[in-house]
Scaffold this active site. Sequence first.
Site, PDB file in Angstrom:
ATOM      1  N   HIS A  19     -10.755 -51.812  -8.743  1.00 29.25           N
ATOM      2  CA  HIS A  19     -11.747 -52.883  -8.878  1.00 29.25           C
ATOM      3  C   HIS A  19     -13.046 -52.310  -9.448  1.00 29.25           C
ATOM      4  CE1 HIS A  19     -13.778 -51.405  -5.318  1.00 29.25           C
ATOM      5  NE2 HIS A  19     -12.767 -51.710  -4.511  1.00 29.25           N
ATOM      6  N   HIS A  22     -14.360 -48.808  -8.230  1.00 33.27           N
ATOM      7  CA  HIS A  22     -13.697 -47.629  -8.795  1.00 33.27           C
ATOM      8  C   HIS A  22     -14.122 -47.456 -10.259  1.00 33.27           C
ATOM      9  CE1 HIS A  22     -10.675 -49.412  -5.866  1.00 33.27           C
ATOM     10  NE2 HIS A  22     -11.121 -48.335  -5.249  1.00 33.27           N
ATOM     11  N   CYS A 130      -9.172 -45.272   7.437  1.00 35.92           N
ATOM     12  CA  CYS A 130      -9.977 -44.167   6.896  1.00 35.92           C
ATOM     13  C   CYS A 130      -9.162 -42.883   6.833  1.00 35.92           C
ATOM     14  CB  CYS A 130     -11.195 -43.866   7.756  1.00 35.92           C
ATOM     15  SG  CYS A 130     -12.353 -45.200   7.914  1.00 35.92           S
ATOM     16  N   CYS A 145     -14.037 -48.569  14.643  1.00 40.84           N
ATOM     17  CA  CYS A 145     -14.275 -47.740  13.466  1.00 40.84           C
ATOM     18  C   CYS A 145     -15.598 -48.141  12.817  1.00 40.84           C
ATOM     19  CB  CYS A 145     -13.126 -47.927  12.466  1.00 40.84           C
ATOM     20  SG  CYS A 145     -13.562 -47.359  10.818  1.00 40.84           S
ATOM     21  N   HIS A 148     -14.558 -49.835   9.296  1.00 43.53           N
ATOM     22  CA  HIS A 148     -13.726 -51.044   9.276  1.00 43.53           C
ATOM     23  C   HIS A 148     -14.007 -51.997  10.432  1.00 43.53           C
ATOM     24  CE1 HIS A 148     -11.560 -48.248   6.643  1.00 43.53           C
ATOM     25  NE2 HIS A 148     -11.293 -49.340   5.972  1.00 43.53           N
ATOM     26  N   LYS A 312     -20.005 -57.737   0.821  1.00 38.16           N
ATOM     27  CA  LYS A 312     -19.125 -56.596   0.617  1.00 38.16           C
ATOM     28  C   LYS A 312     -17.846 -57.118  -0.039  1.00 38.16           C
ATOM     29  CE  LYS A 312     -16.884 -53.076   3.337  1.00 38.16           C
ATOM     30  NZ  LYS A 312     -16.654 -51.909   2.845  1.00 38.16           N
ATOM     31  N   LYS A 315     -10.690 -58.165   0.190  1.00 41.22           N
ATOM     32  CA  LYS A 315      -9.559 -59.049  -0.109  1.00 41.22           C
ATOM     33  C   LYS A 315      -9.708 -60.365   0.631  1.00 41.22           C
ATOM     34  CE  LYS A 315      -5.630 -56.227  -1.373  1.00 41.22           C
ATOM     35  NZ  LYS A 315      -4.734 -55.289  -0.728  1.00 41.22           N
TER      36      LYS A 315
HETATM   37  N1  MSP Z   1      -8.870 -41.049  -2.247  1.00 41.72           N
HETATM   38  C1  MSP Z   1     -10.200 -40.953  -1.792  1.00 41.72           C
HETATM   39  C2  MSP Z   1     -10.987 -39.946  -2.587  1.00 41.72           C
HETATM   40  C3  MSP Z   1     -10.413 -38.566  -2.611  1.00 41.72           C
HETATM   41  S1  MSP Z   1     -11.326 -37.508  -3.652  1.00 41.72           S
HETATM   42  C4  MSP Z   1     -10.713 -35.994  -3.334  1.00 41.72           C
HETATM   43  C5  MSP Z   1     -10.859 -42.318  -1.912  1.00 41.72           C
HETATM   44  N2  MSP Z   1     -10.305 -43.173  -2.770  1.00 41.72           N
HETATM   45  S2  MSP Z   1     -10.762 -44.696  -3.028  1.00 41.72           S
HETATM   46  O1  MSP Z   1      -9.747 -45.316  -3.821  1.00 41.72           O
HETATM   47  O2  MSP Z   1     -11.098 -45.341  -1.813  1.00 41.72           O
HETATM   48  O3  MSP Z   1     -12.010 -44.592  -3.966  1.00 41.72           O
HETATM   49  C6  MSP Z   1     -13.235 -44.353  -3.437  1.00 41.72           C
HETATM   50  C7  MSP Z   1     -14.278 -44.330  -4.525  1.00 41.72           C
HETATM   51  O4  MSP Z   1     -14.306 -45.556  -5.265  1.00 41.72           O
HETATM   52  C8  MSP Z   1     -15.661 -44.223  -3.929  1.00 41.72           C
HETATM   53  O5  MSP Z   1     -16.028 -42.922  -3.647  1.00 41.72           O
HETATM   54  C9  MSP Z   1     -16.491 -44.801  -5.016  1.00 41.72           C
HETATM   55  O6  MSP Z   1     -16.620 -43.810  -5.978  1.00 41.72           O
HETATM   56  C10 MSP Z   1     -15.638 -45.929  -5.535  1.00 41.72           C
HETATM   57  N3  MSP Z   1     -15.910 -47.198  -4.876  1.00 41.72           N
HETATM   58  C11 MSP Z   1     -15.013 -47.971  -4.176  1.00 41.72           C
HETATM   59  N4  MSP Z   1     -15.640 -49.116  -3.816  1.00 41.72           N
HETATM   60  C12 MSP Z   1     -16.911 -49.111  -4.238  1.00 41.72           C
HETATM   61  C13 MSP Z   1     -17.952 -50.075  -4.296  1.00 41.72           C
HETATM   62  N5  MSP Z   1     -17.864 -51.250  -3.715  1.00 41.72           N
HETATM   63  N6  MSP Z   1     -19.060 -49.739  -4.991  1.00 41.72           N
HETATM   64  C14 MSP Z   1     -19.172 -48.565  -5.671  1.00 41.72           C
HETATM   65  N7  MSP Z   1     -18.221 -47.663  -5.653  1.00 41.72           N
HETATM   66  C15 MSP Z   1     -17.183 -47.771  -4.730  1.00 41.72           C
HETATM   67  O7  MSP Z   1     -11.855 -42.537  -1.237  1.00 41.72           O
END
Ligand code: MSP
Length: 501
Positions: A19, A22, A130, A145, A148, A312, A315
């Site tokens: 999304h 990411h 987490c 948590c 969450h 926030k 889903k």
């Molecule tokens: N798999 C772990 C990271 C391991 S790195 C060795 C993880 N993955 S995740 O799919 O949850 O992605 C997290 C990352 O996505 C966050 O650190 C951030 O960079 C980004 N984001 C996910 N949601 C976000 C927002 N709502 N806003 C901004 N970035 C966020 O954690």
Amino acid sequence: MTKKCYITTPIYYVNSVPHIGHAYTTIALDVLARHKRQKGLDVRFLTGTDEHGANIEKSAAAKGVSPKEWTDEVSAKYKEMWKTLNISYDDFIRTTDAKHEHVVQAIFEKLLKSGDIYLGSYSGKYCLSCEQYYNESEMLEGGLCPVHKRPLTDVHEETYFFKLSRYQDALLKFYEENPGFLSPKFRANEIINFVKGGLQDLSVTRTKVKWGVPVLSNPAHTVYVWFDALINYVSAAGYGTLICEDKAEHEAQLKQIRADKFEDLWPADLHMVGKEIFRFHAVIWPAMLMALGLPLPKKVFAHGWWTVEGEKMSKSLGNIVDPAEVAAKYGTDPLRAFLFREVPFGQDGDFSMESFKNRYNSDLANNIGNLLSRTLNMAAKNIGELPEKIEGDYPLLKKADEVEQTIDKAYDELAFDKVLEAIYGYGGDLNKLVDDKKPWVLAKTDPEAAKAVLLELVGGLRRVALWLEPFMPTIAKEMQKRLLPGKIEKYPPLFPRLEDK
Ligand code: MSP
């Protein structure tokens, strides 16, 4: 061989599709990668997917497919998204790649041998989402948590521990001696206080999770997903051949699949992460590297989080922004640029389509797009052909050099918002020149003076077109093309105005 500029995004979980959050991290790193390449650096940009652990196992089961099928599918969706968003990554690692799994196993055995990993047992409160234990001081009232806000699960298991506590002093010393390591500052302080509060050894294996990398010397255990995932930054860089000498078979395999020389990449220049995973990258990962005797990355930067229209993203609220949808409707480049426009990089921000449209119209349609059309139309009438070099004493071309210094400094601080502010600000200066000098009026009385103004504008726009390239690679290239020396053609607007709905 000189060292490459090695920069990384987090590797994303494959329990759901990408999304805007990411996309944000990945586009940020892409902007930086493109900027550094423009400056002539040899960049290695790594991204990838984090594919092990109980959550992935669960997502796959819910879909009625095997974890492998599921991870293949979602990992491919990430690659597709990065293609849509024009992400120029050089390497994509999956933690299910054999080359990565071998390195995780080898590192584990090495640390077991050095005493940095030991066998024990653990009882505690665990968050299944987490993939993390929480202690009393961290959990919310009622044993929830902190992320969450759901009840934590009681877990008791035999587990291997990583001796994180051993590295408390070394970490604090490192933070002190390398003030630029953790950024931004206000987030660094949280980390330093956390470490000062004392570090507990970290449970790094699971016996209940089957979908993970088995411990080589005790396959009843799989490696904890975070311990596995953090290693991606070195496994992708070719680490592993260095630590497998005693396992001839291992080494033979590794040699076959590795083209990179680890020393050319490591230490990484930057790990870009979101604020919620800063601690893993600022505390656990550096301690793991210390245990391995490897140098630490130069910088870990934690950016803020997006909410959507004040909420926030989730889903259940049904408010998850799909970057591909926005890109299909309004273009990839305007989306890429918008994400860094309003919110100082590092802070939290709120995404709304209304502010996207407002910024699109003010920055792109009215400022840069309009400037380009006006300039080229007037130049077609008054100059005819654009020259290759624009020479002369033009104040705004001198100013462009100053602006470029501001831009470079902003990049050094990862202040992408300031980069855009400088570019659009300069666009404003050029527009003001048009309004002040009115070349279309001037052409009637003093054609040479009008021509000079137009050349100044073309020279300035050429700089803008280069500066915009990291954010808007496709449109900036089109802009550069339109400004090439030679006959001026007629073009449609670069950024058609979005009408308010
Ligand atoms: N798999 C772990 C990271 C391991 S790195 C060795 C993880 N993955 S995740 O799919 O949850 O992605 C997290 C990352 O996505 C966050 O650190 C951030 O960079 C980004 N984001 C996910 N949601 C976000 C927002 N709502 N806003 C901004 N970035 C966020 O954690």
